[in-house]
Each structure stands twice: as structure tokens, then as C-alpha cells.
Design a protein around this motif. Structure first.
Motif, PDB file in Angstrom:
ATOM      1  N   MET A 148       1.028  -1.119   0.061  1.00 27.38           N
ATOM      2  CA  MET A 148       0.066   0.041   0.082  1.00 27.38           C
ATOM      3  C   MET A 148       0.649   1.286   0.179  1.00 27.38           C
ATOM      4  SD  MET A 148      -3.117  -0.986  -0.180  1.00 27.38           S
ATOM      5  CE  MET A 148      -4.211   0.213   0.692  1.00 27.38           C
ATOM      6  N   TYR A 149       0.111   2.449   0.155  1.00 22.20           N
ATOM      7  CA  TYR A 149       1.001   3.837  -0.012  1.00 22.20           C
ATOM      8  C   TYR A 149       0.592   4.360   1.304  1.00 22.20           C
ATOM      9  CZ  TYR A 149       0.871   2.261  -4.832  1.00 22.20           C
ATOM     10  OH  TYR A 149       1.001   1.456  -6.012  1.00 22.20           O
ATOM     11  N   GLU A 150       1.346   5.515   1.516  1.00 23.11           N
ATOM     12  CA  GLU A 150       1.246   6.600   2.317  1.00 23.11           C
ATOM     13  C   GLU A 150      -0.229   7.427   2.265  1.00 23.11           C
ATOM     14  OE1 GLU A 150       3.032   7.233   5.019  1.00 23.11           O
ATOM     15  OE2 GLU A 150       4.464   5.776   4.404  1.00 23.11           O
ATOM     16  N   ASN A 151      -0.933   7.761   3.025  1.00 20.37           N
ATOM     17  CA  ASN A 151      -2.283   8.272   3.126  1.00 20.37           C
ATOM     18  C   ASN A 151      -2.274   9.186   1.705  1.00 20.37           C
ATOM     19  OD1 ASN A 151      -2.715   6.758   5.171  1.00 20.37           O
ATOM     20  ND2 ASN A 151      -2.875   8.305   6.706  1.00 20.37           N
ATOM     21  N   THR A 152      -1.349  10.400   1.705  1.00 16.69           N
ATOM     22  CA  THR A 152      -1.643  11.199   0.660  1.00 16.69           C
ATOM     23  C   THR A 152      -1.014  10.592  -0.798  1.00 16.69           C
ATOM     24  OG1 THR A 152       0.752  11.738   0.806  1.00 16.69           O
ATOM     25  CG2 THR A 152      -0.791  13.180   2.079  1.00 16.69           C
ATOM     26  N   SER A 153      -0.614   9.444  -0.836  1.00 20.12           N
ATOM     27  CA  SER A 153      -0.480   8.902  -1.914  1.00 20.12           C
ATOM     28  C   SER A 153      -1.462   8.395  -2.394  1.00 20.12           C
ATOM     29  CB  SER A 153       0.942   8.043  -2.021  1.00 20.12           C
ATOM     30  OG  SER A 153       2.085   8.622  -1.773  1.00 20.12           O
ATOM     31  N   ILE A 154      -2.062   7.670  -1.499  1.00 16.81           N
ATOM     32  CA  ILE A 154      -3.486   6.806  -1.909  1.00 16.81           C
ATOM     33  C   ILE A 154      -4.649   7.465  -2.436  1.00 16.81           C
ATOM     34  CG2 ILE A 154      -5.272   5.491  -0.770  1.00 16.81           C
ATOM     35  CD1 ILE A 154      -3.272   4.396   1.217  1.00 16.81           C
ATOM     36  N   ILE A 155      -4.653   8.977  -1.799  1.00 16.98           N
ATOM     37  CA  ILE A 155      -5.875   9.820  -2.369  1.00 16.98           C
ATOM     38  C   ILE A 155      -5.368  10.331  -3.692  1.00 16.98           C
ATOM     39  CG2 ILE A 155      -6.792  12.031  -1.792  1.00 16.98           C
ATOM     40  CD1 ILE A 155      -7.438  10.024   0.071  1.00 16.98           C
ATOM     41  N   ALA A 156      -3.753  10.723  -3.707  1.00 16.08           N
ATOM     42  CA  ALA A 156      -3.537  11.156  -5.035  1.00 16.08           C
ATOM     43  C   ALA A 156      -3.544  10.331  -6.276  1.00 16.08           C
ATOM     44  CB  ALA A 156      -2.125  11.436  -5.137  1.00 16.08           C
ATOM     45  N   ARG A 157      -3.541   8.785  -5.849  1.00 16.24           N
ATOM     46  CA  ARG A 157      -3.718   7.682  -6.936  1.00 16.24           C
ATOM     47  C   ARG A 157      -5.054   7.631  -7.338  1.00 16.24           C
ATOM     48  NH1 ARG A 157      -0.374   3.733  -8.281  1.00 16.24           N
ATOM     49  NH2 ARG A 157      -0.876   1.636  -8.600  1.00 16.24           N
ATOM     50  N   LEU A 158      -6.283   7.545  -6.251  1.00 15.26           N
ATOM     51  CA  LEU A 158      -7.438   7.668  -6.518  1.00 15.26           C
ATOM     52  C   LEU A 158      -7.864   8.795  -7.409  1.00 15.26           C
ATOM     53  CD1 LEU A 158      -9.015   6.602  -3.188  1.00 15.26           C
ATOM     54  CD2 LEU A 158      -8.823   5.097  -5.150  1.00 15.26           C
ATOM     55  N   ARG A 159      -7.461  10.064  -7.293  1.00 14.44           N
ATOM     56  CA  ARG A 159      -7.850  11.083  -7.932  1.00 14.44           C
ATOM     57  C   ARG A 159      -7.467  10.995  -9.480  1.00 14.44           C
ATOM     58  NH1 ARG A 159      -5.528  14.732  -3.671  1.00 14.44           N
ATOM     59  NH2 ARG A 159      -7.472  15.598  -2.670  1.00 14.44           N
TER      60      ARG A 159
ATOM     61  N   TYR B 212     -11.239   8.681   5.387  1.00 20.43           N
ATOM     62  CA  TYR B 212     -10.647   9.400   6.220  1.00 20.43           C
ATOM     63  C   TYR B 212      -9.603   8.824   7.194  1.00 20.43           C
ATOM     64  CZ  TYR B 212     -14.265   7.665   9.499  1.00 20.43           C
ATOM     65  OH  TYR B 212     -15.258   7.161  10.361  1.00 20.43           O
ATOM     66  N   GLU B 213      -8.800   9.759   7.702  1.00 19.32           N
ATOM     67  CA  GLU B 213      -7.591   9.294   8.660  1.00 19.32           C
ATOM     68  C   GLU B 213      -8.292   9.014  10.243  1.00 19.32           C
ATOM     69  OE1 GLU B 213      -3.964  10.991   8.598  1.00 19.32           O
ATOM     70  OE2 GLU B 213      -4.010  11.867   6.404  1.00 19.32           O
ATOM     71  N   GLN B 214      -8.061   7.802  10.592  1.00 13.22           N
ATOM     72  CA  GLN B 214      -8.302   7.531  12.032  1.00 13.22           C
ATOM     73  C   GLN B 214      -6.882   6.852  12.616  1.00 13.22           C
ATOM     74  OE1 GLN B 214     -12.332   6.497  13.711  1.00 13.22           O
ATOM     75  NE2 GLN B 214     -11.268   4.166  13.773  1.00 13.22           N
ATOM     76  N   GLN B 215      -6.591   7.577  13.660  1.00 14.37           N
ATOM     77  CA  GLN B 215      -5.257   6.957  14.314  1.00 14.37           C
ATOM     78  C   GLN B 215      -4.195   6.898  13.395  1.00 14.37           C
ATOM     79  OE1 GLN B 215      -6.552   3.613  16.282  1.00 14.37           O
ATOM     80  NE2 GLN B 215      -7.596   4.285  17.936  1.00 14.37           N
ATOM     81  N   GLY B 216      -4.302   7.887  12.330  1.00 14.76           N
ATOM     82  CA  GLY B 216      -3.004   8.160  11.360  1.00 14.76           C
ATOM     83  C   GLY B 216      -3.119   6.906  10.121  1.00 14.76           C
ATOM     84  N   GLN B 217      -4.315   6.124  10.131  1.00 14.77           N
ATOM     85  CA  GLN B 217      -4.337   5.303   9.287  1.00 14.77           C
ATOM     86  C   GLN B 217      -5.469   5.915   8.176  1.00 14.77           C
ATOM     87  OE1 GLN B 217      -3.498   0.974   9.866  1.00 14.77           O
ATOM     88  NE2 GLN B 217      -4.214   1.673  11.867  1.00 14.77           N
ATOM     89  N   LEU B 218      -5.489   5.742   6.900  1.00 15.55           N
ATOM     90  CA  LEU B 218      -6.394   5.851   6.050  1.00 15.55           C
ATOM     91  C   LEU B 218      -7.573   4.581   6.093  1.00 15.55           C
ATOM     92  CD1 LEU B 218      -7.547   8.116   4.189  1.00 15.55           C
ATOM     93  CD2 LEU B 218      -6.399   6.690   2.272  1.00 15.55           C
ATOM     94  N   SER B 219      -9.036   5.353   6.530  1.00 11.53           N
ATOM     95  CA  SER B 219      -9.856   4.095   6.848  1.00 11.53           C
ATOM     96  C   SER B 219     -11.048   4.333   5.887  1.00 11.53           C
ATOM     97  CB  SER B 219     -10.009   4.190   8.278  1.00 11.53           C
ATOM     98  OG  SER B 219      -8.775   4.006   8.955  1.00 11.53           O
ATOM     99  N   LEU B 220     -11.700   3.339   5.686  1.00  8.89           N
ATOM    100  CA  LEU B 220     -13.241   3.349   5.087  1.00  8.89           C
ATOM    101  C   LEU B 220     -14.227   3.168   6.042  1.00  8.89           C
ATOM    102  CD1 LEU B 220     -14.077   3.316   2.238  1.00  8.89           C
ATOM    103  CD2 LEU B 220     -13.600   1.115   2.048  1.00  8.89           C
TER     104      LEU B 220
END
Length: 202
Positions: free
Chosen positions: A1-12, A45-53
């Protein structure tokens, strides 16, 4: 997986842009002109530092899919300006997510439910400031479940079965997350989302 910001950028970059001309076509089942239209919100959204669903567990008193794990969402109504509007309205009504707090990243391919005859459009959204206070519509939602993407992507919790209905065999995806079993349309949508984040997916 990726860092949180990278995940969001990848989805965009990988999601279908929302718009009125979005093709309502299930890539496996084909066109379903007689299906009822619906939309669900995949709220990240981030919860406890992890991108969560965010998931919901449907109330056991509901006639259809009672007690199952799902995403907030429901049927298109005449007042909805778009499928995105449907997903945001339903998420507000079911769990209290404020539509203005959701950045819509895009859409996943529609999923047709063979048994209930719904064509569901998954809308992916990001809540940079978190979900705020969740207020559940108890007649429809028994509880919310927040699962880190990293945990959902763990191959040890996933399995696939092949079910035959009529003359067609379909893949059914299951995710055993803690005490919950995510499957059906929700499992297929989750499988598609996680596939977009896989390093080998271009």
C-alpha cells in the motif's frame, strides 16, 4: 500500500470523474436498462493515522439485506441532481456525514445486484477533517464500522467463491474483517477499490 496522501492522489487519477454522462454499465453483467438505480458513498478519512473506510451494518429489521455490511447509500430520488448527489444525500440521512465536508474523488464502475435488481454506482469521497459526529438513522443503520485500508488489503482476510445462478457463474468476494463478513455487492466494490491501489495496477 501507500502513504495516505499517495493513496488519495492515486485515486484522483484512477477513478472515473463524476458527471451526468456517467455510463451506467456493469462491466461483468452488461447493460441493465430495467434495473433500479442507486448510489453508495465510500467515505475515506484518517483515523489514528491510518486511512480508513466507513461501512455500516444494516438494521436487522429491514426487509432486504438485513444485518449485512454495506456502504451508506440508497436509491436515486427525483430530487437528486446526480448520482453523486444521491450518495451524499443518503450518507447524510443514514449516518450524518455533512455533504459539504466530502471531497468527491470520483466513481468506481457500477455494480449490478442480480437478486435485488439494483445498479449501484460507488462514489468515492475523502473527508480531510474527518467525519465529525455521526448520527445514525436507527431504522436503517445498526452501527458503523471503520476499517483501515491496510487491514482490508491483508490477503489473509480475503477469499473468493464461484457461485452459479442460472447458466452464469460469478465470482463472489468475501472479506472477514474482525467479527464482520463483507461480501455481496459491497465485497465486489471493495475488491475493485483495493485493486486500484495495488502496485501492479496501472
Amino acid at each position: 500500500m501507500y502513504e495516505n496522501t499517495s493513496i488519495i492522489a492515486r485515486l484522483r487519477t484512477r477513478l472515473q470523474a463524476p458527471g451526468p454522462a456517467y455510463p451506467l454499465l456493469d462491466q461483468l453483467e452488461g447493460r441493465q436498462p430495467g434495473a433500479r438505480q442507486a448510489a453508495v458513498l465510500l467515505a475515506l478519512y484518517e483515523q489514528q493515522g491510518q486511512l480508513s473506510l466507513l461501512f455500516i451494518r444494516r438494521a436487522t429489521t429491514l426487509r432486504a439485506h438485513s444485518g449485512e455490511i454495506a456502504f451508506p447509500g440508497g436509491s436515486v430520488e427525483p430530487r437528486d441532481a446526480s448520482l453523486t448527489a444521491t450518495a451524499l444525500r443518503e450518507a447524510w440521512e443514514e449516518v450524518g456525514l455533512v455533504p459539504e465536508d466530502v471531497e468527491v474523488l470520483g466513481m468506481l464502475p457500477p455494480v449490478f445486484t442480480v437478486v435485488s435488481n439494483f445498479l449501484i454506482v460507488p462514489v468515492v469521497g475523502y473527508l480531510a477533517q474527518g467525519p465529525g459526529e455521526l448520527i445514525l438513522q436507527r431504522s436503517e443503520v445498526a452501527e458503523t464500522i471503520v476499517a483501515p485500508l491496510a487491514a482490508l488489503a491483508d490477503p489473509s482476510i480475503a477469499r473468493v467463491e464461484h457461485w452459479t445462478r442460472g447458466e452464469k457463474t460469478r465470482s463472489v468476494y468475501f472479506f472477514d474483517y474482525n467479527a464482520y463478513c463483507i461480501w455481496g455487492a459491497t465485497g465486489r466494490i471493495l475488491h475493485t477499490l483495493l485493486s486500484l491501489l495495488h502496485p501492479d495496477t496501472e
